[in-house]
Design a protein around this motif. Sequence first.
Motif, short mmCIF file in Angstrom:
data_model
loop_
_atom_site.label_atom_id
_atom_site.label_comp_id
_atom_site.label_asym_id
_atom_site.label_seq_id
_atom_site.Cartn_x
_atom_site.Cartn_y
_atom_site.Cartn_z
N GLU A 50 -141.09 -30.40 29.20
CA GLU A 50 -140.74 -29.46 30.28
C GLU A 50 -141.13 -28.01 29.94
O GLU A 50 -141.46 -27.23 30.83
CB GLU A 50 -139.26 -29.56 30.68
CG GLU A 50 -138.25 -28.97 29.72
CD GLU A 50 -137.73 -29.96 28.69
OE1 GLU A 50 -138.41 -30.97 28.42
OE2 GLU A 50 -136.63 -29.72 28.17
N THR A 51 -141.12 -27.66 28.65
CA THR A 51 -141.52 -26.28 28.33
C THR A 51 -143.03 -26.13 28.48
O THR A 51 -143.52 -25.09 28.93
CB THR A 51 -141.09 -25.86 26.90
OG1 THR A 51 -141.71 -26.72 25.95
CG2 THR A 51 -139.60 -25.89 26.72
N PHE A 52 -143.76 -27.20 28.15
CA PHE A 52 -145.22 -27.15 28.35
C PHE A 52 -145.54 -27.03 29.85
O PHE A 52 -146.35 -26.19 30.27
CB PHE A 52 -145.90 -28.39 27.75
CG PHE A 52 -147.37 -28.43 28.05
CD1 PHE A 52 -148.26 -27.67 27.32
CD2 PHE A 52 -147.86 -29.18 29.11
CE1 PHE A 52 -149.62 -27.66 27.62
CE2 PHE A 52 -149.21 -29.18 29.42
CZ PHE A 52 -150.09 -28.42 28.67
N THR A 53 -144.90 -27.88 30.65
CA THR A 53 -145.17 -27.89 32.10
C THR A 53 -144.88 -26.52 32.70
O THR A 53 -145.65 -26.00 33.51
CB THR A 53 -144.29 -28.96 32.78
OG1 THR A 53 -144.53 -30.19 32.11
CG2 THR A 53 -144.58 -29.11 34.26
N TYR A 54 -143.77 -25.94 32.28
CA TYR A 54 -143.37 -24.62 32.79
C TYR A 54 -144.42 -23.56 32.45
O TYR A 54 -144.93 -22.86 33.32
CB TYR A 54 -142.01 -24.25 32.18
CG TYR A 54 -141.66 -22.80 32.29
CD1 TYR A 54 -141.15 -22.27 33.47
CD2 TYR A 54 -141.85 -21.93 31.20
CE1 TYR A 54 -140.83 -20.92 33.57
CE2 TYR A 54 -141.54 -20.59 31.29
CZ TYR A 54 -141.03 -20.08 32.48
OH TYR A 54 -140.73 -18.75 32.59
N LEU A 55 -144.78 -23.47 31.17
CA LEU A 55 -145.68 -22.40 30.74
C LEU A 55 -147.09 -22.62 31.28
O LEU A 55 -147.76 -21.68 31.73
CB LEU A 55 -145.69 -22.32 29.21
CG LEU A 55 -146.37 -21.09 28.62
CD1 LEU A 55 -145.66 -19.81 29.06
CD2 LEU A 55 -146.40 -21.16 27.10
#
Length: 395
Positions: free
Chosen positions: A64-69
């Motif tokens: 989820e942090t990858f998708t967000y950034l």
Amino acid sequence: MKTALIIGGGFSGCAAAHQLEMLSGWDVTLVESAPFLGAGVRTQWFGGHPYTFGPRHFLTPYEETFTYLNAIVPIRRCPEHEFLTYVERDNAFYAFPINMTDVRTMPDYSEIQAEMDEKKREEFRGAKEAKNIEDYWIGSVGQRLYDKFIDEYSKKMWLIDDNKKIDTFGWSPKGVALKDGPRAAWDSAISGYPYAPDGYDYYFGFATQAARVLLSTTITNFDIPNKNVTFNGEKKSYDIIVNTIAPDTIFDECYGALPFLGREFHKIVFPTETVLPENVYFLYYANDEKFTRLVEYKKFTHHVSPTTLIGMEIPTFGNGKHYPMPYQSEQIRAERYFADMPDGVFSIGRAGSYLYGIDIDDCIRQTMLMAETLRAGGQDHPVPGENYRFPELQR
Ligand SMILES: Cc1cc2nc3c(=O)[nH]c(=O)nc-3n(C[C@H](O)[C@H](O)[C@H](O)COP(=O)(O)OP(=O)(O)OC[C@H]3O[C@@H](n4cnc5c(N)ncnc54)[C@H](O)[C@@H]3O)c2cc1C
């Protein structure tokens, strides 16, 4: 509208501003003492080469942090990246984390194997019961591999004379130490760096676009129990405060100063297109050199130039609060500061959490958890309870 103050405009302060914008209903002020946002993650330029203060590449186990950034600053994945460690006693470079493919090539493999067999019989008992990083590593990989890879490196990394002093070490990648193959350790993590020539810089402006951003402004007085601070000579009060700087600073060090290490950073241009082998991005040095690691930025940025820039880091006392010391006694001191933070004060980021294990992805995740907490409280009661920080994020 409820009011929020963000102390510090590094990665976590900017990420907090974005989460509050997405929650809506918040009037956000972000105060940053430097004349720019992003702190050490901001791209700088030298000889036409982009670089940051230390590597700052994006490595995360959290999808989820990858998708967000990635939705804001598209990230070029680099799953092939390798880290090598130079071991002077073997005059060899080996992949880090330590892996069996390399271990089998070592001149003292039979002695290492004997240590491993012995350890196997003990079912890693030593490692499981270890109280400090030295015992844990010796228990995990044996004395010889500890001596080659960890002993000198860890002492210079923390500027200490005895690794037994390091008694919190959840972040150390020991559990993955003895797989086969050079990249085994990172197989489950997403690795990458923004495509943009200026790295993450767009993110800092985007994330803070709805906030009132005050650069070159330092908060000089803190009254955290009453959620008041003073800057530009004015005392102001907020519904919530998101702190991203050292927790002792915002309490005038009333329980004593929390120790941090800083870094000297050197940039060196070489007259060749690249210096490191194809898939090697970092070199670690585990001997008596003063520096800990070198990074070749081109590997991340893919910019074209007949020359290349290498960054070198040297641990120092002073020159920034970059590395919270991994001592239990100091974490207990930090806990006293956290305990004095009232509802509505979040302390996040690497310095704000007083945890070395907080990387860029953790900064993002902490602000996501903060937003969840605020959302769960609803508009009428947005102030969180004990969620001033997130110990489950330690790694
Ligand atoms: C050398 C180095 C290399 C790293 N490499 C990586 C990597 O490769 N990958 C990775 O994921 N992570 C890496 N990290 C970790 C990661 O970059 C940090 O965890 C993250 O950037 C921390 O951001 P932050 O906002 O919490 O803190 P900071 O970046 O420290 O931001 C705090 C901000 O607060 C401001 N400030 C301080 N005092 C005041 C005041 N009184 N009033 C107003 N403003 C104030 C400061 O100027 C600063 O901008 C690295 C860290 C370092 C030090």
